[in-house]
Design a protein around this motif. Structure first.
Motif, PDB file in Angstrom:
ATOM      1  N   ASN A 319       0.823  -1.206   0.000  1.00 52.36           N
ATOM      2  CA  ASN A 319       0.000   0.000   0.000  1.00 52.36           C
ATOM      3  C   ASN A 319       0.857   1.256   0.000  1.00 52.36           C
ATOM      4  O   ASN A 319       0.520   2.243  -0.656  1.00 52.36           O
ATOM      5  CB  ASN A 319      -0.929  -0.008   1.216  1.00 52.36           C
ATOM      6  CG  ASN A 319      -2.271  -0.628   0.909  1.00 52.36           C
ATOM      7  OD1 ASN A 319      -3.217   0.073   0.563  1.00 52.36           O
ATOM      8  ND2 ASN A 319      -2.349  -1.944   0.990  1.00 52.36           N
ATOM      9  N   ALA A 337      -4.632   3.385 -12.287  1.00 46.27           N
ATOM     10  CA  ALA A 337      -5.663   3.496 -11.252  1.00 46.27           C
ATOM     11  C   ALA A 337      -6.180   2.110 -10.856  1.00 46.27           C
ATOM     12  O   ALA A 337      -6.390   1.828  -9.670  1.00 46.27           O
ATOM     13  CB  ALA A 337      -6.807   4.372 -11.750  1.00 46.27           C
ATOM     14  N   GLU A 338      -6.391   1.250 -11.850  1.00 44.77           N
ATOM     15  CA  GLU A 338      -6.869  -0.108 -11.566  1.00 44.77           C
ATOM     16  C   GLU A 338      -5.833  -0.899 -10.768  1.00 44.77           C
ATOM     17  O   GLU A 338      -6.178  -1.619  -9.826  1.00 44.77           O
ATOM     18  CB  GLU A 338      -7.189  -0.838 -12.873  1.00 44.77           C
ATOM     19  CG  GLU A 338      -8.388  -0.303 -13.627  1.00 44.77           C
ATOM     20  CD  GLU A 338      -9.702  -0.697 -12.968  1.00 44.77           C
ATOM     21  OE1 GLU A 338      -9.688  -1.471 -11.995  1.00 44.77           O
ATOM     22  OE2 GLU A 338     -10.755  -0.216 -13.443  1.00 44.77           O
ATOM     23  N   VAL A 340      -3.376   0.266  -8.810  1.00 42.99           N
ATOM     24  CA  VAL A 340      -3.241   0.805  -7.456  1.00 42.99           C
ATOM     25  C   VAL A 340      -4.429   0.383  -6.590  1.00 42.99           C
ATOM     26  O   VAL A 340      -4.260  -0.008  -5.425  1.00 42.99           O
ATOM     27  CB  VAL A 340      -3.112   2.343  -7.493  1.00 42.99           C
ATOM     28  CG1 VAL A 340      -3.232   2.925  -6.078  1.00 42.99           C
ATOM     29  CG2 VAL A 340      -1.792   2.746  -8.115  1.00 42.99           C
ATOM     30  N   TRP A 341      -5.635   0.423  -7.134  1.00 42.20           N
ATOM     31  CA  TRP A 341      -6.809   0.019  -6.355  1.00 42.20           C
ATOM     32  C   TRP A 341      -6.743  -1.470  -6.001  1.00 42.20           C
ATOM     33  O   TRP A 341      -7.133  -1.875  -4.899  1.00 42.20           O
ATOM     34  CB  TRP A 341      -8.088   0.332  -7.117  1.00 42.20           C
ATOM     35  CG  TRP A 341      -9.344  -0.065  -6.376  1.00 42.20           C
ATOM     36  CD1 TRP A 341     -10.291  -0.945  -6.775  1.00 42.20           C
ATOM     37  CD2 TRP A 341      -9.761   0.427  -5.099  1.00 42.20           C
ATOM     38  NE1 TRP A 341     -11.283  -1.062  -5.832  1.00 42.20           N
ATOM     39  CE2 TRP A 341     -10.980  -0.219  -4.790  1.00 42.20           C
ATOM     40  CE3 TRP A 341      -9.224   1.332  -4.186  1.00 42.20           C
ATOM     41  CZ2 TRP A 341     -11.668   0.013  -3.606  1.00 42.20           C
ATOM     42  CZ3 TRP A 341      -9.905   1.559  -2.995  1.00 42.20           C
ATOM     43  CH2 TRP A 341     -11.112   0.909  -2.712  1.00 42.20           C
ATOM     44  N   ARG A 344      -4.495  -1.690  -3.118  1.00 42.98           N
ATOM     45  CA  ARG A 344      -5.145  -1.123  -1.936  1.00 42.98           C
ATOM     46  C   ARG A 344      -6.106  -2.126  -1.290  1.00 42.98           C
ATOM     47  O   ARG A 344      -6.258  -2.161  -0.064  1.00 42.98           O
ATOM     48  CB  ARG A 344      -5.925   0.130  -2.300  1.00 42.98           C
ATOM     49  CG  ARG A 344      -5.105   1.272  -2.872  1.00 42.98           C
ATOM     50  CD  ARG A 344      -4.243   1.923  -1.835  1.00 42.98           C
ATOM     51  NE  ARG A 344      -3.687   3.192  -2.294  1.00 42.98           N
ATOM     52  CZ  ARG A 344      -2.496   3.647  -1.980  1.00 42.98           C
ATOM     53  NH1 ARG A 344      -1.705   2.929  -1.191  1.00 42.98           N
ATOM     54  NH2 ARG A 344      -2.070   4.815  -2.422  1.00 42.98           N
ATOM     55  N   CYS A 345      -6.751  -2.940  -2.103  1.00 37.22           N
ATOM     56  CA  CYS A 345      -7.742  -3.897  -1.595  1.00 37.22           C
ATOM     57  C   CYS A 345      -7.119  -5.196  -1.088  1.00 37.22           C
ATOM     58  O   CYS A 345      -7.783  -5.974  -0.388  1.00 37.22           O
ATOM     59  CB  CYS A 345      -8.753  -4.241  -2.696  1.00 37.22           C
ATOM     60  SG  CYS A 345      -9.807  -2.869  -3.210  1.00 37.22           S
ATOM     61  N   THR A 396     -14.492  -4.474 -10.364  1.00 38.70           N
ATOM     62  CA  THR A 396     -13.321  -5.200  -9.882  1.00 38.70           C
ATOM     63  C   THR A 396     -13.280  -5.283  -8.356  1.00 38.70           C
ATOM     64  O   THR A 396     -12.739  -6.246  -7.796  1.00 38.70           O
ATOM     65  CB  THR A 396     -12.028  -4.534 -10.380  1.00 38.70           C
ATOM     66  OG1 THR A 396     -12.032  -3.154 -10.007  1.00 38.70           O
ATOM     67  CG2 THR A 396     -11.896  -4.670 -11.878  1.00 38.70           C
ATOM     68  N   THR A 397     -13.854  -4.326  -7.664  1.00 38.79           N
ATOM     69  CA  THR A 397     -13.881  -4.372  -6.200  1.00 38.79           C
ATOM     70  C   THR A 397     -14.556  -5.653  -5.722  1.00 38.79           C
ATOM     71  O   THR A 397     -14.111  -6.282  -4.756  1.00 38.79           O
ATOM     72  CB  THR A 397     -14.607  -3.151  -5.626  1.00 38.79           C
ATOM     73  OG1 THR A 397     -13.969  -1.959  -6.074  1.00 38.79           O
ATOM     74  CG2 THR A 397     -14.612  -3.181  -4.108  1.00 38.79           C
ATOM     75  N   TRP A 400     -12.123  -8.563  -5.997  1.00 37.14           N
ATOM     76  CA  TRP A 400     -11.103  -8.567  -4.935  1.00 37.14           C
ATOM     77  C   TRP A 400     -11.713  -9.019  -3.612  1.00 37.14           C
ATOM     78  O   TRP A 400     -11.065  -9.740  -2.847  1.00 37.14           O
ATOM     79  CB  TRP A 400     -10.472  -7.189  -4.773  1.00 37.14           C
ATOM     80  CG  TRP A 400     -10.061  -6.468  -6.026  1.00 37.14           C
ATOM     81  CD1 TRP A 400     -10.015  -5.117  -6.207  1.00 37.14           C
ATOM     82  CD2 TRP A 400      -9.614  -7.025  -7.278  1.00 37.14           C
ATOM     83  NE1 TRP A 400      -9.592  -4.796  -7.462  1.00 37.14           N
ATOM     84  CE2 TRP A 400      -9.335  -5.953  -8.153  1.00 37.14           C
ATOM     85  CE3 TRP A 400      -9.441  -8.318  -7.755  1.00 37.14           C
ATOM     86  CZ2 TRP A 400      -8.884  -6.126  -9.466  1.00 37.14           C
ATOM     87  CZ3 TRP A 400      -8.998  -8.512  -9.065  1.00 37.14           C
ATOM     88  CH2 TRP A 400      -8.719  -7.435  -9.893  1.00 37.14           C
TER      89      TRP A 400
END
Length: 447
Positions: A319, A337-338, A340-341, A344-345, A396-397, A400
């Motif tokens: 992170n 952006a994808e 990094v997210w 992050r998850c 995508t969230t 994950w």
């Protein structure tokens, strides 16, 4: 701390042997065009699947050598392992060489890429026996409690690939096939060094109890029975990874590219989990107390905690470094952006996944690999449909979150296996005397 001392060399070995060779080849062929890069990517993916086949022999041998070192002759199990390796190598190499073009077409329809991939395959599949032999030699060293020698030989192999790749790819004009030849040649030279060191180690007989013996069915069955769950776990993860890629691909090109970049970055952290798994497997098999319920709890609980801590540490580092690390791979803001997210998850996934992978070493060394595989498959049975459903609603969230749910479920299902009741007085393994005076990594005191 003994577990960490065993795990650190394994971590370096895994990063160099599993990750670095493919990256080095990709880097050097990048000057040949996108088709060459795609060909090497496909070939290294296929080789990763081939590695899952031989893991059953390599890990099974590690456990059996660890159990017998200093207690029974090692020659029968080592000879049996080499015979099994020959059978597995031929079963993969011959069809691979003969079917190289159809296999390449499974990954791409581009005729240029198919031709380049097939050219790489003809060399790589022919070199599978060398690849497998190195894996087995490393497995014997680890069974003897030595994780530093496999690390050193892995570093040697990478150094040779770095030197040979430009010489064969550009100097001799062999292109993509030159990358394959460089890799196989480097592995062959490394195997010669490993074989020399292994023979010297076994001949000195520093408590190893090599003795006399021949190939036998009992040892073959024991190797396969012990190692097949680990091989199945590896192959299942590879196949589920391919399925998950398809699910993520439904979210668009940027999501898929970001996922691929995120996975590459995350691999540096994930390898620490597998290093803990191998270290726990080595320590448990050499302790001689793998089957007792008390020792199972005493050994497994700390390993789980180490794995959870490694997952948390990897999450924090990823992170913190996510934007900078992703920037090394892409300048596309949507893809970045994808990626990094994704990173992050990942704490929701990496923490339980770290515990799951780490404790697998204790369970496999204790003969409970089948339970580990069953828990892994149960987690996947939930993860894939959940990823499809949540991905459709949350993008995508949702995918994950499904990954995290699958890992947590698998670890939860294994809880009874590693938190068994404490037996009064401390039970020991069946038919084995305690080794309280011996260390996991040190030489045996009696032959």
């Amino acid at each position: 701390m003994r577990l960490i001392r065993l795990a650190l060399p394994v971590y370096v070995e895994l990063l160099t042997a599993v990750v670095a060779v493919g990256l080095i080849d990709t880097l050097w062929v990048s000057g040949l065009g996108s088709e060459a890069v795609a060909a090497v990517t496909i070939a290294t993916t296929a080789e990763n699947l081939a590695l899952g086949v031989i893991l059953c022999v390599g890990t099974g041998t590690t456990v059996l050598v660890g159990r017998r070192d200093g207690r029974a002759p090692l020659t029968p199990v080592i000879r049996t392992a080499w015979l099994l390796l020959g059978v597995f190598a031929l079963a993969v190499a011959v069809p691979g060489v003969l079917l190289r073009e159809p296999i390449a077409r499974l990954f791409t329809a581009d005729p240029v890429t198919v031709g380049l991939t097939a050219g790489y395959f003809v060399v790589a599949f022919a070199g599978i026996p060398v690849f497998y032999a190195q894996n087995l030699a490393d497995g014997v060293f680890k069974g003897l409690g030595d994780t530093r020698t496999p690390m050193r030989t892995a570093l040697l192999c990478n150094a040779l690939v770095i030197v040979l790749d430009p010489l064969l790819i550009y100097g001799l004009g062999l292109g993509v096939r030159g990358a394959a030849l460089a890799t196989v040649a480097a592995r062959l030279a490394t195997l010669a060094v490993s074989a020399l060191l292994l023979v010297r180690r076994l001949r000195t007989g520093t408590g190893t109890g090599t003795g006399r013996g021949s190939v036998n069915r009992a040892d073959a069955a024991a190797i396969l029975r012990t190692g097949l769950p680990m091989s199945g776990d590896f192959l299942a993860r590879a196949l589920v990874g391919m399925a998950l890629t398809g699910i993520v691909g439904r979210q668009g090109v940027a999501a898929l590219a970001g996922y691929g970049i995120g996975l590459k970055i995350m691999m540096a952290g994930v390898m620490s989990f597998y290093a803990l798994r191998q270290a726990a497997m080595i320590r448990t098999s050499r302790a001689g107390e793998a089957d007792g319920p008390s020792s199972r709890r005493d050994q497994a609980v700390p390993v789980v905690l180490y794995g959870l801590a490694a997952g948390l540490a990897a999450s924090l580092v990823l992170n913190a470094l996510a934007p900078a690390a992703v920037g090394l791979f892409t300048a596309d803001p949507a893809v970045a952006a994808e990626a990094v997210w994704f990173l992050r998850c990942m704490p929701l996934y990496l923490v339980p996944f770290g515990g799951l992978i780490a404790v697998g070493g204790v369970l496999q060394a204790g003969g409970r690999g089948a339970g580990l595989l069953a828990a892994t498959l149960a987690g996947f049975a939930v993860q894939l449909p959940l990823a499809f459903l949540l991905g459709s609603r949350m993008g995508t969230t949702g995918v994950w979150l499904a990954m995290a749910a699958g890992a947590a479920l698998s670890l939860g299902l294994l809880r009874p296996a590693w938190r068994g009741p404490r037996a009064p007085g401390g039970a020991t393994a069946r038919d084995r005397a305690p080794r309280s005076t011996r260390t996991a990594a040190g030489p045996r005191s009696g032959r």
